[in-house]
Scaffold this active site. Structure first.
Site, PDB file in Angstrom:
ATOM      1  N   HIS A 654       0.848  -1.185   0.000  1.00 18.06           N
ATOM      2  CA  HIS A 654       0.000   0.000   0.000  1.00 18.06           C
ATOM      3  C   HIS A 654       0.885   1.237   0.000  1.00 18.06           C
ATOM      4  CE1 HIS A 654      -2.903   3.013   0.999  1.00 18.06           C
ATOM      5  NE2 HIS A 654      -2.234   3.313   2.087  1.00 18.06           N
ATOM      6  N   HIS A 707      -9.642  10.832   3.858  1.00 18.30           N
ATOM      7  CA  HIS A 707      -9.183  11.969   4.668  1.00 18.30           C
ATOM      8  C   HIS A 707     -10.340  12.865   5.093  1.00 18.30           C
ATOM      9  CE1 HIS A 707      -5.713  10.545   2.374  1.00 18.30           C
ATOM     10  NE2 HIS A 707      -5.070  10.778   3.487  1.00 18.30           N
TER      11      HIS A 707
HETATM   12  N1  GLN Z   1      -2.181  -0.521   7.074  1.00 16.61           N
HETATM   13  C1  GLN Z   1      -2.121   0.836   7.507  1.00 16.61           C
HETATM   14  C2  GLN Z   1      -3.514   1.305   7.912  1.00 16.61           C
HETATM   15  O1  GLN Z   1      -4.451   0.828   7.356  1.00 16.61           O
HETATM   16  C3  GLN Z   1      -1.599   1.746   6.430  1.00 16.61           C
HETATM   17  C4  GLN Z   1      -1.457   3.153   6.914  1.00 16.61           C
HETATM   18  C5  GLN Z   1      -0.802   4.108   5.939  1.00 16.61           C
HETATM   19  O2  GLN Z   1      -0.867   3.936   4.748  1.00 16.61           O
HETATM   20  N2  GLN Z   1      -0.176   5.145   6.415  1.00 16.61           N
HETATM   21  O3  GLN Z   1      -3.661   2.159   8.762  1.00 16.61           O
HETATM   22 ZN    ZN Z   2      -2.168   4.982   3.216  1.00 19.09          ZN
END
Ligand code: GLN
Ligand code: ZN
Length: 767
Positions: A654, A707
């Site tokens: 991610h 967000h």
């Molecule tokens: N796995 C983390 C979450 O879901 C990823 C957080 C991030 O990308 N900063 O919070």
């Molecule tokens: Zn993130």
């Protein structure tokens, strides 16, 4: 070359700037109280004034004969600068009260979008990006800088106002009408000239003008524009010719300005130039003869990492500079904004580790010691030198710093360990195993961190509940999150990360080689502070870190549960790192620990493992020439973390941004089976960028922006998915939010995910 008004006395010891949030985050509490209406303006101002006064007195008492002021900020120094220059985006003019207008620009209001926020060079501080257009009319508002100067001068401190320089201000601003911000330099310089006049009139002998942009390749990146050296030379020739002004100290930091830029600035009438001698080089200084009539402000004490300075080495560097400049002052490499206040509250440090560290207060003492040694002789401070050397001596021999087994494993890494099977075959094998529908739905890992979770964590810390009780409460949270996901009909589930205070600290607390501070807070932006772990030794994973939680979650459902890990680059990026070995080695040590964790998760029957790397882009070096080498080791560390498993286990990653820019190739090179990525705010553009480089693995462009608390409608998500399908075949497309859900509330998350699942179902048949 100086005019008559600028015969300021040279100073010998100083610091480029300091933190302002307060040793116990007093400013955070006061500002947040003001936002909530619990603190009135005058109490907020009183807290601010007392913090400024404390800092000025602390620096004076440390022995500094020049003390930076105007380094305070209620939120951010770039926002302060925009206001000083009359360049606040016009939409905020609607807010009448000046302080509320300031916070509106920082945080937005119901009607007004805030200024964008982005990383301050390669630090973990984030600044507000000024917005400029051809319409911007610069004009001076020196209220803040004059008030802070007068306040410190009244304390009897040799105050030196600090401002962000015109080149850096413009280079970091963004244009709202496609005009080049730097093209406005001639309109801006009269405002700086007026500022210099006002400061001189107020009695300031010195002014520090910060130009960190001069250590980057941001300026002059094409043939039509002037080079950084040309711009710097002409700007400072002009400012140093101002009719009335204090002595000018142009400060560069975070890297090496290069001999061209340094020579250009030194060729003007400025009185002092600051260089970062931790991340830059004394050779550059030696290569610039024009420094001979300047005061050189030598940043030999690292302002942004937490290690004790090797004083003898720093003194030797200072010695080599003496021949290059008219005089040498000792300073930090940059503002100590980036390190915690003091080691004093760290009661859990053992003596060895304590001896290796220097937070801001300890760095001030180092600067003073070095200045005394340089100007009055090492003999006068021999005790301090010896105590420092003795403390450092144990660093090389402490068994936690060099663990043979780790070193051997690191030395034996082979290319084979960095590669998995060919990706198309892998994806097919994984699909056989997982049997997922087209456009599988999933989330990024965290679910809302509810007050129940936070209370349980606090109770554990205070000893009100034991580990067993804490674990059972966390399991209850996992139960709830699994039930919710099943009800919603998501395809790949997560455990929700209730047990994680923070995605880096959680791992740092379990890995040998890391130390988590008690009070080592550093401002990340505004009132937000982080407590980066300190990586001081070789990294050893004593036991599995996540397997119990993930297998527990998996035991509650037939659907696949994703294992959830943080990648080595992100762990490194959000920690204070070792300075006694290349970052690459530190990254690989962490990678080996993560690799072991993936192998354990796989052995426990977990079929999908996500390794988050939201900070991949954050460690990009400031100079273009250094970027390829960084990307190579960063990608390799990720691959080392993720290539220890069978092809039938699916690796997800991610990333928290959608404009890949310079890292696009690296993202493909990570070779994750599925990459989830922020895309909602940029209308899926990221998919075209990926296609352009032939990316052929799974991709989950975030279909809604987490967000904001807004719940996206099914239609809206459906439209996003249809747009995505124009760029990516259904066989490779995943459906997920933009990022983790930990900052959101349960209600909005449930509603949003319900719509997400519905949208995926609506689009599937046609896909
Ligand atoms: N796995 C983390 C979450 O879901 C990823 C957080 C991030 O990308 N900063 O919070
Ligand atoms: Zn993130």
């Amino acid at each position: 070359m100086s005019s008559d008004t600028t015969k300021a006395p040279d100073f010998t010891a100083t610091v480029g700037g300091t933190a302002r949030i307060g040793a116990n985050r007093e400013l955070k509490r006061a500002v947040e109280g003001y936002w909530k209406g619990q603190t009135d303006r005058s109490s907020l101002e009183a807290v601010a004034a007392s913090l400024r006064g404390e800092t000025s007195r602390q620096l004076r008492d440390a022995g500094f004969d020049s003390v930076p002021v105007n380094t305070f900020s209620y939120y951010d120094q770039m926002l302060d600068t925009a206001i000083m220059l009359g360049a606040l985006a016009p939409r905020f003019a609607a807010v009448e009260d000046d302080l509320d207008r300031y916070f509106a620009a920082a945080r937005g209001t119901a009607e007004l979008t805030p200024l964008e926020m982005t990383k301050w060079f390669d630090t973990n501080y984030h600044y507000l990006v000024p917005e400029l257009s051809a319409q911007t009319q610069f004009s001076l508002d020196a209220t803040k800088v004059l008030a802070e100067y007068a306040e410190a001068a009244n304390l009897g401190v040799a105050a030196r106002p600090v401002v962000i320089g015109p080149i850096t201000f413009l280079a970091l601003a963004k244009s709202t009408d496609d005009t080049d911000p730097l093209g406005r330099i001639d309109d801006l310089l009269p405002v700086y000239e007026e500022l210099l006049g006002a400061l001189a009139q107020a009695g300031a002998e010195w002014v520090q003008i910060d130009e960190p942009v001069l250590v980057t390749d941001i300026i002059g990146d094409d043939a039509e524009t002037s080079t950084a050296a040309e711009v710097a030379g002409s700007v400072y020739a002009r400012l140093s010719a101002a009719a009335q002004r204090p002595a000018l100290f142009v400060n560069t930091y975070f890297g090496d300005p290069g001999a061209d830029v340094l020579a250009a600035v030194a060729g003007t009438g400025v009185e002092a130039i600051g260089v970062d001698l931790v991340y830059g080089s004394a050779d550059t200084v030696a290569a610039v003869p024009a420094l001979a009539d300047k005061l050189l402000v030598a940043g030999v004490v690292n302002g942004r990492n937490i290690w004790r300075t090797d004083l003898d080495k720093a003194l030797a560097t200072l010695g080599t500079l003496l021949g290059s400049a008219r005089a040498v002052a000792v300073s930090t490499s940059c503002s100590t904004l980036h390190v915690p206040y003091s080691l004093a509250p760290e009661t859990e440090l053992d003596d060895n580790l304590r001896g290796w560290l220097a937070f801001a207060a300890e760095k001030f003492a180092e600067v003073a010691t070095l200045a005394a040694a340089l100007h009055r002789g090492r003999d006068t401070v021999a005790d301090a030198f010896e105590a420092s050397a003795a403390a450092l001596a144990t660093r090389a021999t402490d068994p936690r710093v060099h663990v043979d087994a780790v070193r051997e494993r690191l030395a034996a890494i082979t290319d084979d360990q960095l590669s998995r099977g060919e990706s198309a075959g892998r994806l097919a094998a994984q699909q056989d195993r997982l049997g997922l529908p087209l456009l599988p739905t999933t989330t990024i890992g965290s679910y809302p961190q509810t007050s129940a979770i936070r209370n349980a964590r606090a109770a554990l810390r205070k000893g009100e509940i034991d580990e067993a009780e804490y674990n059972s409460r966390m399991r209850a949270e996992i139960d709830a999150v699994i039930t919710l996901q099943e009800e919603l009909g998501l395809d790949v589930l997560v455990h929700g990360e209730p047990e994680r205070n923070d995605m880096v600290q959680y791992f740092a607390e379990q890995l040998d080689g890391f130390f988590a501070t008690q009070n080592g807070w550093v401002q990340s932006y505004g009132t937000r502070c982080v407590r980066p772990p300190i990586l001081f030794g070789d990294v050893v994973r004593q036991a599995p870190m996540t397997v119990d939680w993930i297998t527990y979650a998996q035991s509650k459902t037939e659907k696949p549960v994703k294992g959830m890990l943080t990648g080595p680059v992100t762990i490194l990026a959000w920690s204070f790192v070792r300075d006694d070995q290349p970052e690459k080695d530190s990254a690989n040590q962490i990678a080996l620990a993560i690799r072991d964790e993936t192998v354990d998760l796989e052995a426990a029957g977990i079929g999908i493992i996500q390794v988050d790397e939201p900070a991949l882009r954050e460690l990009l070096p400031l100079r273009d020439a250094d970027k390829p080498a960084y990307l190579r080791w960063a990608v390799d560390a990720f691959r080392l973390s993720t290539a220890g498993i069978e092809d039938t286990t699916q690796i997800h990653t991610h990333l928290c941004y959608s404009e890949f820019g310079e890292v696009i190739g690296a993202i493909a090179d990570l070779d994750a089976d599925v990459t989830s990525i922020e895309a909602a705010r940029s209308a899926m553009e990221v998919l075209d960028d990926l296609n352009a480089i032939g990316f052929a693995n799974g991709v989950g462009p975030g279909v809604y922006d987490i967000h904001s608390p807004r719940v996206p409608s099914t239609d809206e998500i459906t439209a996003s998915l249809q747009a995505a399908l124009k760029a990516v075949p259904a066989q490779r497309l995943w459906v997920n939010p933009d990022c983790g859900l930990k900052t959101r509330g349960n209600e909005e998350v449930t509603a949003s995910l319900r719509n997400l699942v519905e949208a995926a179902k609506a689009v599937r048949p046609a896909a």
